[in-house]
Structure formats: C-alpha cells, structure tokens
Design a protein around this motif. Structure first.
Motif, PDB file in Angstrom:
ATOM      1  N   VAL A  85       0.852  -1.189   0.000  1.00 25.51           N
ATOM      2  CA  VAL A  85       0.000   0.000   0.000  1.00 25.51           C
ATOM      3  C   VAL A  85       0.888   1.239   0.000  1.00 25.51           C
ATOM      4  CG1 VAL A  85      -1.759   1.295   1.273  1.00 25.51           C
ATOM      5  CG2 VAL A  85      -1.834  -1.204   1.230  1.00 25.51           C
ATOM      6  N   PRO A  86       0.643   2.201  -0.889  1.00 22.36           N
ATOM      7  CA  PRO A  86       1.483   3.404  -0.965  1.00 22.36           C
ATOM      8  C   PRO A  86       1.550   4.146   0.372  1.00 22.36           C
ATOM      9  CG  PRO A  86       0.082   3.251  -2.898  1.00 22.36           C
ATOM     10  CD  PRO A  86      -0.397   2.186  -1.942  1.00 22.36           C
ATOM     11  N   GLU A  87       2.728   4.653   0.682  1.00 24.13           N
ATOM     12  CA  GLU A  87       2.926   5.377   1.932  1.00 24.13           C
ATOM     13  C   GLU A  87       1.976   6.565   2.054  1.00 24.13           C
ATOM     14  OE1 GLU A  87       4.929   4.684   4.398  1.00 24.13           O
ATOM     15  OE2 GLU A  87       6.062   3.028   3.529  1.00 24.13           O
ATOM     16  N   ALA A  88       1.750   7.261   0.936  1.00 21.15           N
ATOM     17  CA  ALA A  88       0.872   8.436   0.972  1.00 21.15           C
ATOM     18  C   ALA A  88      -0.535   8.045   1.402  1.00 21.15           C
ATOM     19  CB  ALA A  88       0.836   9.107  -0.393  1.00 21.15           C
ATOM     20  N   ASN A  89      -1.016   6.902   0.909  1.00 21.19           N
ATOM     21  CA  ASN A  89      -2.360   6.446   1.275  1.00 21.19           C
ATOM     22  C   ASN A  89      -2.435   6.039   2.738  1.00 21.19           C
ATOM     23  OD1 ASN A  89      -2.904   6.849  -1.390  1.00 21.19           O
ATOM     24  ND2 ASN A  89      -3.246   4.709  -1.919  1.00 21.19           N
ATOM     25  N   GLU A 108      -7.346 -10.458   9.410  1.00 20.20           N
ATOM     26  CA  GLU A 108      -8.551 -11.032   8.812  1.00 20.20           C
ATOM     27  C   GLU A 108      -9.214 -10.044   7.858  1.00 20.20           C
ATOM     28  OE1 GLU A 108     -13.107 -11.985  10.284  1.00 20.20           O
ATOM     29  OE2 GLU A 108     -11.488 -12.034  11.750  1.00 20.20           O
ATOM     30  N   ILE A 109      -9.262  -8.770   8.252  1.00 23.14           N
ATOM     31  CA  ILE A 109      -9.873  -7.735   7.409  1.00 23.14           C
ATOM     32  C   ILE A 109      -9.072  -7.542   6.125  1.00 23.14           C
ATOM     33  CG2 ILE A 109     -10.308  -5.255   7.258  1.00 23.14           C
ATOM     34  CD1 ILE A 109     -11.161  -5.345  10.197  1.00 23.14           C
ATOM     35  N   LEU A 110      -7.758  -7.493   6.253  1.00 21.92           N
ATOM     36  CA  LEU A 110      -6.912  -7.349   5.064  1.00 21.92           C
ATOM     37  C   LEU A 110      -7.127  -8.507   4.096  1.00 21.92           C
ATOM     38  CD1 LEU A 110      -3.408  -6.112   6.317  1.00 21.92           C
ATOM     39  CD2 LEU A 110      -5.046  -4.886   4.887  1.00 21.92           C
ATOM     40  N   ARG A 111      -7.230  -9.712   4.642  1.00 21.60           N
ATOM     41  CA  ARG A 111      -7.445 -10.889   3.810  1.00 21.60           C
ATOM     42  C   ARG A 111      -8.782 -10.784   3.077  1.00 21.60           C
ATOM     43  NH1 ARG A 111      -7.422 -14.499   7.572  1.00 21.60           N
ATOM     44  NH2 ARG A 111      -5.137 -14.696   7.622  1.00 21.60           N
ATOM     45  N   LYS A 112      -9.790 -10.305   3.779  1.00 21.71           N
ATOM     46  CA  LYS A 112     -11.115 -10.181   3.176  1.00 21.71           C
ATOM     47  C   LYS A 112     -11.126  -9.134   2.074  1.00 21.71           C
ATOM     48  CE  LYS A 112     -16.008  -9.677   4.311  1.00 21.71           C
ATOM     49  NZ  LYS A 112     -17.011  -9.700   5.406  1.00 21.71           N
ATOM     50  N   VAL A 113     -10.491  -7.995   2.320  1.00 21.82           N
ATOM     51  CA  VAL A 113     -10.439  -6.916   1.334  1.00 21.82           C
ATOM     52  C   VAL A 113      -9.703  -7.378   0.081  1.00 21.82           C
ATOM     53  CG1 VAL A 113      -9.493  -4.620   0.850  1.00 21.82           C
ATOM     54  CG2 VAL A 113     -10.669  -5.051   3.008  1.00 21.82           C
ATOM     55  N   PHE A 118      -9.960  -5.765  -4.264  1.00 19.79           N
ATOM     56  CA  PHE A 118      -9.527  -4.369  -4.204  1.00 19.79           C
ATOM     57  C   PHE A 118      -8.060  -4.248  -4.588  1.00 19.79           C
ATOM     58  CE2 PHE A 118     -13.330  -3.994  -1.632  1.00 19.79           C
ATOM     59  CZ  PHE A 118     -13.788  -2.716  -1.923  1.00 19.79           C
ATOM     60  N   ASP A 119      -7.745  -3.181  -5.299  1.00 15.69           N
ATOM     61  CA  ASP A 119      -6.370  -2.904  -5.707  1.00 15.69           C
ATOM     62  C   ASP A 119      -5.658  -2.188  -4.565  1.00 15.69           C
ATOM     63  OD1 ASP A 119      -3.998  -2.086  -6.842  1.00 15.69           O
ATOM     64  OD2 ASP A 119      -4.897  -1.203  -8.630  1.00 15.69           O
ATOM     65  N   HIS A 120      -4.588  -2.782  -4.058  1.00 17.68           N
ATOM     66  CA  HIS A 120      -3.879  -2.195  -2.919  1.00 17.68           C
ATOM     67  C   HIS A 120      -3.243  -0.847  -3.238  1.00 17.68           C
ATOM     68  CE1 HIS A 120      -0.682  -4.297  -5.121  1.00 17.68           C
ATOM     69  NE2 HIS A 120       0.139  -3.403  -4.606  1.00 17.68           N
ATOM     70  N   LEU A 121      -3.112  -0.526  -4.512  1.00 15.39           N
ATOM     71  CA  LEU A 121      -2.519   0.754  -4.901  1.00 15.39           C
ATOM     72  C   LEU A 121      -3.534   1.901  -4.885  1.00 15.39           C
ATOM     73  CD1 LEU A 121      -0.282  -0.392  -7.900  1.00 15.39           C
ATOM     74  CD2 LEU A 121       0.416   0.053  -5.530  1.00 15.39           C
ATOM     75  N   GLU A 122      -4.820   1.555  -4.804  1.00 14.07           N
ATOM     76  CA  GLU A 122      -5.874   2.568  -4.814  1.00 14.07           C
ATOM     77  C   GLU A 122      -6.316   2.912  -3.391  1.00 14.07           C
ATOM     78  OE1 GLU A 122      -6.893   4.073  -7.519  1.00 14.07           O
ATOM     79  OE2 GLU A 122      -5.668   2.839  -8.861  1.00 14.07           O
ATOM     80  N   SER A 123      -6.805   4.139  -3.220  1.00 11.28           N
ATOM     81  CA  SER A 123      -7.268   4.566  -1.895  1.00 11.28           C
ATOM     82  C   SER A 123      -8.491   3.780  -1.444  1.00 11.28           C
ATOM     83  CB  SER A 123      -7.590   6.063  -1.910  1.00 11.28           C
ATOM     84  OG  SER A 123      -8.630   6.353  -2.834  1.00 11.28           O
ATOM     85  N   THR A 124      -9.221   3.191  -2.395  1.00  7.98           N
ATOM     86  CA  THR A 124     -10.411   2.408  -2.034  1.00  7.98           C
ATOM     87  C   THR A 124     -10.039   1.183  -1.205  1.00  7.98           C
ATOM     88  OG1 THR A 124     -10.232   1.374  -4.227  1.00  7.98           O
ATOM     89  CG2 THR A 124     -11.880   3.124  -3.967  1.00  7.98           C
TER      90      THR A 124
END
Length: 273
Positions: A85-89, A108-113, A118-124
């Motif tokens: 995940v980008p440092e800025a985000n 667990e939440i990270l695994r679910k996302v 979801f793209d880890h590079l996006e703020s979403t």
C-alpha cells in the motif's frame, strides 16, 4: 512558532490514537503549504493540511506512548506496507481514521479486502478496510442482503459497486432502501445503473439526490436537455456548477425550476404533459 505547531500536531495525533478518537484533516490544518515534523527517527511531511508521506517508521511522537493501542497501530501500519500500500495512502488514512488502525482483527480484514478484489494501490483499498473496522460482520451481511433484495443486484454487481466506492456500505439499511426506491421506482433508473454509481448512497437523499434528479427530470420532459445526466455526475458536481448548468440557465424558460431545486415545489407540477 513552527516547533510549537509541530509538537501540537504530534500530541493531537497521539491523543486521538490513545483515546480512539476520530480525526479529520481540519485537525491538522495549517497556514503554510509545507511543514516537516521531525522526531527521533522519522519525518512526516504535511502538505496542504494532510500528511502525505511517512517514513521510515510510524511517528515516534505516537510510539513514545507506552500503550497497547499505539503498538497495534505500528504493527498494522507494517501490514499495510507489506501489502504494498502506498505510503501516501497509509499516512492520509492514519490522519483521517486513526481508530481503524487499532482493529484487533486487522489480518482477517486485510485478507477479506484482498479477496474482494480491491487494488492495494488505490485509496479504495484503505477505505474498504476502514468500513470493515467500523462495522460488525452482521451489519455488513445485512446491508449486502438489502442491496440484493431491494436493488436486485447480483453478487458480482455488489462486489463491483464495493470496489468503486466502499463507502456505500456506510449507508443505513433504511437509506439504501430509500435511495433505491427513489431512483428506480420514481426516477426510472435501471438498478444496474445505480449499481454502477454507488457514490449516490454516500450523498444526502433529501439535500442532493432528490432535488438534482427532479430538476433533470423536468428539463428532460421539456426537451431542454436530451437525456438524463449520469448519476455519477449528479452526485459529484458541486452545487455552484449544478446551479449554473441546470438551474439558472433555464430559469426563464422554466419558471419555478429554482423552487424545485430548493424543495419548495414538486417537480411533477413542471413536467411537460
């Protein structure tokens, strides 16, 4: 003066993390464009009132506090970094939603996302993590069911909507049903179109969605514009732009249009028969 300001920024962030308080960018507002907060082994760059870069480790101003919550934040920040995940985000969400970084079931939440695509590079990506940290599993499932039953969305449509704007899960079940009812049953939007624009569930139904859709409905009925404006545009245009493009521009041709926008007149009274 600057040193005092930097110290206050660090103390504010530390207090919010320890107490589990919510945060906003306004809490860290400053008059200068760039500030550096220098601690023992890290720097935080604050740009335009928001932290945009944080390295190489989480703020020692926060870490100095001997607190399990703060230690958990440090661990979870590293988990984000390990995911790329980008440092800025990371830093932006750390300022906006520090409590999200203290969740016990973070792995667990990270695994679910990630499983939801979801793209880890996006703020979403972080927004989805935030939504899952502030909601119970039961509440999440209930809202998913409302989108399925009320909107008739398929599982793929729900997942696609979530990836576009996870914030749609913050809407209450009552609001989801109200927005869907108005857009699909009264404004005649296909539910699939609503699914493509989940941002509408993040907007006020009474203050934004209803008045704007009502104005557009009147203009379309009178042939002044050729087709409905996309829901995404309706939801994101600032009031000044919407007023200029769709209200004041046609006020002389459609007396009462401003009253429709202000909620003082039912749009049906102005529909072209």
């Amino acid at each position: 003066m600057f040193r005092s300001l930097f110290y206050k920024l660090g103390v504010t962030l530390k207090r919010q993390l320890i107490n589990g308080e919510s945060s906003s960018s306004s809490s860290f507002a400053s008059t200068a464009k760039y500030y550096f907060f220098t601690s023992q082994n890290q720097n935080v760059l604050i740009k335009n009132s928001r932290v945009t870069t944080i390295y190489p480790s989480f703020s020692t101003a926060v870490a100095a506090a001997s607190n399990d919550r703060v230690k958990r934040v440090m661990v979870n920040v590293e988990l984000f970094r390990n995911e790329g995940v980008p440092e800025a985000n990371i830093s932006e969400y750390l300022i906006l939603h520090p409590k999200s970084f203290t969740a016990n079931r973070f792995v667990e939440i990270l695994r679910k996302v990630k499983g939801m695509g979801f793209d880890h590079l996006e703020s979403t990506f972080l927004k989805a993590v935030h939504m899952l940290t502030i909601m119970s599993e039961a509440s999440w499932r209930n809202k998913m069911d409302v989108y399925k039953t009320c909107g008739g969305w398929t599982e793929d449509q729900i997942q696609s909507a979530l990836r576009k704007d996870p914030g749609c899960m913050k809407a209450s079940e009552k609001k989801i049903m109200a927005v869907m009812d108005f857009l699909v049953n009264e404004m005649s939007y296909d539910s699939s179109i609503v699914a493509e624009n989940p941002i509408v569930f993040c907007c006020s139904l009474e203050d934004k969605i209803i008045p704007r859709c009502s104005v557009i409905r009147v203009l379309v009925s009178r042939g002044l514009i050729k087709e409905n404006i996309s829901l995404g545009t309706l939801a994101t245009l600032v009031d000044e732009s919407f007023l200029e493009k769709f209200v004041t521009k046609y006020e002389q041709e459609v007396p009462g249009l401003m009253k429709v926008f202000e909620g003082k007149l039912n749009y049906q009274k102005l529909l072209q028969k």
